[in-house]
Every structure is written in C-alpha cells, then in structure tokens.
Enzyme design. Structure first.
Site, PDB file in Angstrom:
ATOM      1  N   ASP A   1     -21.494 -16.476  -2.338  1.00  0.00           N
ATOM      2  CA  ASP A   1     -21.039 -15.143  -2.727  1.00  0.00           C
ATOM      3  C   ASP A   1     -20.482 -14.484  -1.474  1.00  0.00           C
ATOM      4  O   ASP A   1     -21.238 -14.072  -0.589  1.00  0.00           O
ATOM      5  CB  ASP A   1     -22.210 -14.339  -3.288  1.00  0.00           C
ATOM      6  CG  ASP A   1     -21.834 -12.902  -3.641  1.00  0.00           C
ATOM      7  OD1 ASP A   1     -20.660 -12.521  -3.449  1.00  0.00           O
ATOM      8  OD2 ASP A   1     -22.719 -12.160  -4.106  1.00  0.00           O
TER       9      ASP A   1
ATOM     10  N   ILE B   1       1.503 -14.778 -10.690  1.00  0.00           N
ATOM     11  CA  ILE B   1       1.255 -16.208 -10.850  1.00  0.00           C
ATOM     12  C   ILE B   1       0.963 -16.479 -12.322  1.00  0.00           C
ATOM     13  O   ILE B   1       0.071 -15.864 -12.909  1.00  0.00           O
ATOM     14  CB  ILE B   1       0.062 -16.674  -9.991  1.00  0.00           C
ATOM     15  CG1 ILE B   1       0.317 -16.369  -8.513  1.00  0.00           C
ATOM     16  CG2 ILE B   1      -0.186 -18.169 -10.200  1.00  0.00           C
ATOM     17  CD1 ILE B   1      -0.867 -16.680  -7.612  1.00  0.00           C
TER      18      ILE B   1
ATOM     19  N   TYR C   1      -7.910  -2.477  -6.754  1.00  0.00           N
ATOM     20  CA  TYR C   1      -7.340  -3.772  -6.381  1.00  0.00           C
ATOM     21  C   TYR C   1      -6.238  -3.578  -5.350  1.00  0.00           C
ATOM     22  O   TYR C   1      -6.193  -4.272  -4.330  1.00  0.00           O
ATOM     23  CB  TYR C   1      -6.793  -4.478  -7.617  1.00  0.00           C
ATOM     24  CG  TYR C   1      -6.170  -5.823  -7.324  1.00  0.00           C
ATOM     25  CD1 TYR C   1      -6.962  -6.947  -7.117  1.00  0.00           C
ATOM     26  CD2 TYR C   1      -4.779  -5.970  -7.247  1.00  0.00           C
ATOM     27  CE1 TYR C   1      -6.399  -8.184  -6.845  1.00  0.00           C
ATOM     28  CE2 TYR C   1      -4.205  -7.200  -6.977  1.00  0.00           C
ATOM     29  CZ  TYR C   1      -5.018  -8.302  -6.778  1.00  0.00           C
ATOM     30  OH  TYR C   1      -4.448  -9.529  -6.504  1.00  0.00           O
TER      31      TYR C   1
ATOM     32  N   LYS D   1      -6.365  -5.020  -1.488  1.00  0.00           N
ATOM     33  CA  LYS D   1      -5.409  -6.002  -0.983  1.00  0.00           C
ATOM     34  C   LYS D   1      -4.572  -5.441   0.165  1.00  0.00           C
ATOM     35  O   LYS D   1      -4.170  -6.189   1.070  1.00  0.00           O
ATOM     36  CB  LYS D   1      -4.516  -6.494  -2.121  1.00  0.00           C
ATOM     37  CG  LYS D   1      -5.258  -7.366  -3.141  1.00  0.00           C
ATOM     38  CD  LYS D   1      -5.871  -8.595  -2.493  1.00  0.00           C
ATOM     39  CE  LYS D   1      -6.487  -9.547  -3.513  1.00  0.00           C
ATOM     40  NZ  LYS D   1      -7.031 -10.769  -2.885  1.00  0.00           N
TER      41      LYS D   1
ATOM     42  N   SER E   1      -1.945  -9.824  -1.715  1.00  0.00           N
ATOM     43  CA  SER E   1      -1.165  -9.685  -2.943  1.00  0.00           C
ATOM     44  C   SER E   1       0.026  -8.795  -2.647  1.00  0.00           C
ATOM     45  O   SER E   1      -0.027  -7.943  -1.756  1.00  0.00           O
ATOM     46  CB  SER E   1      -2.012  -9.055  -4.052  1.00  0.00           C
ATOM     47  OG  SER E   1      -1.210  -8.694  -5.163  1.00  0.00           O
TER      48      SER E   1
ATOM     49  N   LEU F   1      -5.112 -20.888  -8.069  1.00  0.00           N
ATOM     50  CA  LEU F   1      -4.365 -20.958  -6.818  1.00  0.00           C
ATOM     51  C   LEU F   1      -5.059 -21.889  -5.845  1.00  0.00           C
ATOM     52  O   LEU F   1      -4.413 -22.727  -5.200  1.00  0.00           O
ATOM     53  CB  LEU F   1      -4.218 -19.561  -6.213  1.00  0.00           C
ATOM     54  CG  LEU F   1      -3.518 -19.492  -4.851  1.00  0.00           C
ATOM     55  CD1 LEU F   1      -2.109 -20.082  -4.927  1.00  0.00           C
ATOM     56  CD2 LEU F   1      -3.475 -18.055  -4.342  1.00  0.00           C
TER      57      LEU F   1
END
Length: 272
Positions: free
Chosen positions: A78, A208, A175, A179, A160, A24
C-alpha cells in the site's frame, strides 16, 4: 560517437513497478521484460499480483520466446503507508540481492465528485495514494542508493495531462491537484537528487482506452465523442504506446541529461 548511441537494454538491472496489476503497468512491464530488466511487481493485493507475475512469465516465454526470463517477484504494498513502503523496498533488495536502479510508479486512481460536494475522506485518501504515495516510493527507492553511493538510477512517476490542464467534462478536482503535485514532485526531486546522479521525470498520459476508461464510458457514445473531440489525433491511446517513452526516461544512455522533465504523451490534447 559510438558511445553516444543510446541503448534500451536493462540486462542485470532491477526495476520496481508499482500498481503492477493495472493496464498501463502491464504494458510497461512487458516492455521492460523484452529489454532484459528484472522486475519487482508491487500492488495492494498479493494474490492478484502473484497471478499477474505468472501471466508475465508466460508472456516472456510464449510471446517473447525468451530462453532466460528476467527474474520477477510479487509483493503486496500500500503505497500510501510510508512504513510499509520502506519495508517492502528493503525486502525487494534482500530477495533480489541488489538494489533497484529504476522505479516506475503507476499506482494511483481517479474518482469524480463536484468540488463543492467532494467528501473529505475521499479527498484525503486520493492525496495519500496519488501524491504522498509517489513521495514515499521515491524516498524508499533513493535512500539506500544515496547511502551506498550508487549512481545512474532513474525514477518515472506517472502523472497525467490532468495535472497540467483542466480537462472537460470531469469533476475531478482532487485528482487534478494530486497529479499536478506529482509533476512538481518529480521536478523537485530531480533538483535535489541531481548531485547523486538520480534522475527523476514524470510521464503524463492523455486518455488511455483501457478497462477503467471503458467502464466510465460504458457504451456512452456521446461521452466518448466528447472526449476524443479534443484530441488532434482523434483517438484515445493504448497502454502499449507509452512503453517507448518510459524506456527512454529510464535509460541512462538515452536520457542521461533528461531530468525534471514533464513528458506529455496525450495525442496533442494539451496543444489545442
């Protein structure tokens, strides 16, 4: 009215892009180069990031045929380490001789475990990268701008659709919550930093069809069909289909009144 016709030129502006080696990010960086922005490329591996910079320079000269390529620099960073983030951002400003006006945070990752078996170390790491990393880069970006009184800056945090809905069939509780946190982080920062004229928005992609997705599918046609069955457009997106949305959110002339937005670009997935 001519002063309200938006422009997507970023000549002379500096944009920091994290996760610069990802699929992306690659599309977004190519879009930013096409519209004139200098770019600081940040990713966790210095060698790979430098190699990507060479690829982007080649793209600018051979594909875009630019006679004058915007300045680029590559940095190891990082984003889950706050001290490192602040040091790298300070080095970027020193190297380019100016503060960045734009930040695009694409750095992050996903892994799946059933919730009841999710390893604590894995969960903590993902929250540190996806959510706290988004906070750290936003802080490092905004603090010097606020100190210097520079206005008209913009931040795009990549969230997301999984931060807005729970999409079957993945077991990705951490996750999803990370998000969701990114989406609300963007809204909160937008409210706090509006007085400094720093806009903050989240872009929230759907599926994606890139290297990571291809690796997960790994020839599993049943899984692929299950994924696209929930997408009204009946296909996954390509990374390049997010360029326009990000350029809009970054552009002060096009999106000066857009802040705190959670832009879903998901082929209609969350509309069903």
């Amino acid at each position: 009215m001519t002063d309200y016709i938006p422009t997507f030129r970023f000549d002379g502006h500096l944009t920091i892009v994290t996760g610069a080696c990802g699929g992306l990010a690659e599309a977004l960086i190519k879009g930013l180069l096409a519209y004139g922005s200098d770019i600081a490329l940040l990713d966790i591996d210095q060698e790979k990031t430098a190699a990507k910079q060479a690829e982007y320079h080649k793209y600018a000269t051979e594909e875009l045929k630019l006679k004058e390529v915007p300045k680029m620099g590559s940095y190891a960073c990082d984003i889950s380490d706050s001290d490192t983030v602040h040091k790298v951002f300070a080095q970027v400003a020193k190297d380019f001789g100016k503060l960045p006006l734009h930040l695009v945070n694409t750095a992050g990752y996903c892994e799946n475990f059933p919730c009841e078996d999710y390893p604590a170390k894995n969960a903590e790491k993902m929250v540190k990268v996806n959510l706290l990393g988004s906070l750290y880069v936003s802080q490092a970006f905004a603090k010097p701008l606020i100190k210097e009184g520079i206005k008209g800056a913009s931040v795009v945090l990549i969230g997301s659709m999984s931060g807005a809905i729970v999409n079957d069939p993945q077991n990705q509780v951490v996750y999803n919550m990370s998000k969701a946190g990114v989406i609300h982080l963007a809204k909160t920062l937008a409210c706090e930093w509006a007085k400094y004229n720093i806009r903050v928005n989240s872009l929230n992609p759907g599926y994606i069809y890139g290297p990571l997705t291809k690796n997960v599918i790994n020839g599993n046609e049943e899984l692929y069909n299950r994924w696209i069955s929930g997408i009204p457009q009946q296909r996954m997106s390509e990374p390049k289909e997010y360029i326009g949305a990000v350029l809009y959110l970054l552009s002060e002339s096009a999106a000066s009144y857009t802040t705190g937005a959670s832009l879903l670009v998901d082929g209609g997935f969350t509309s069903w």
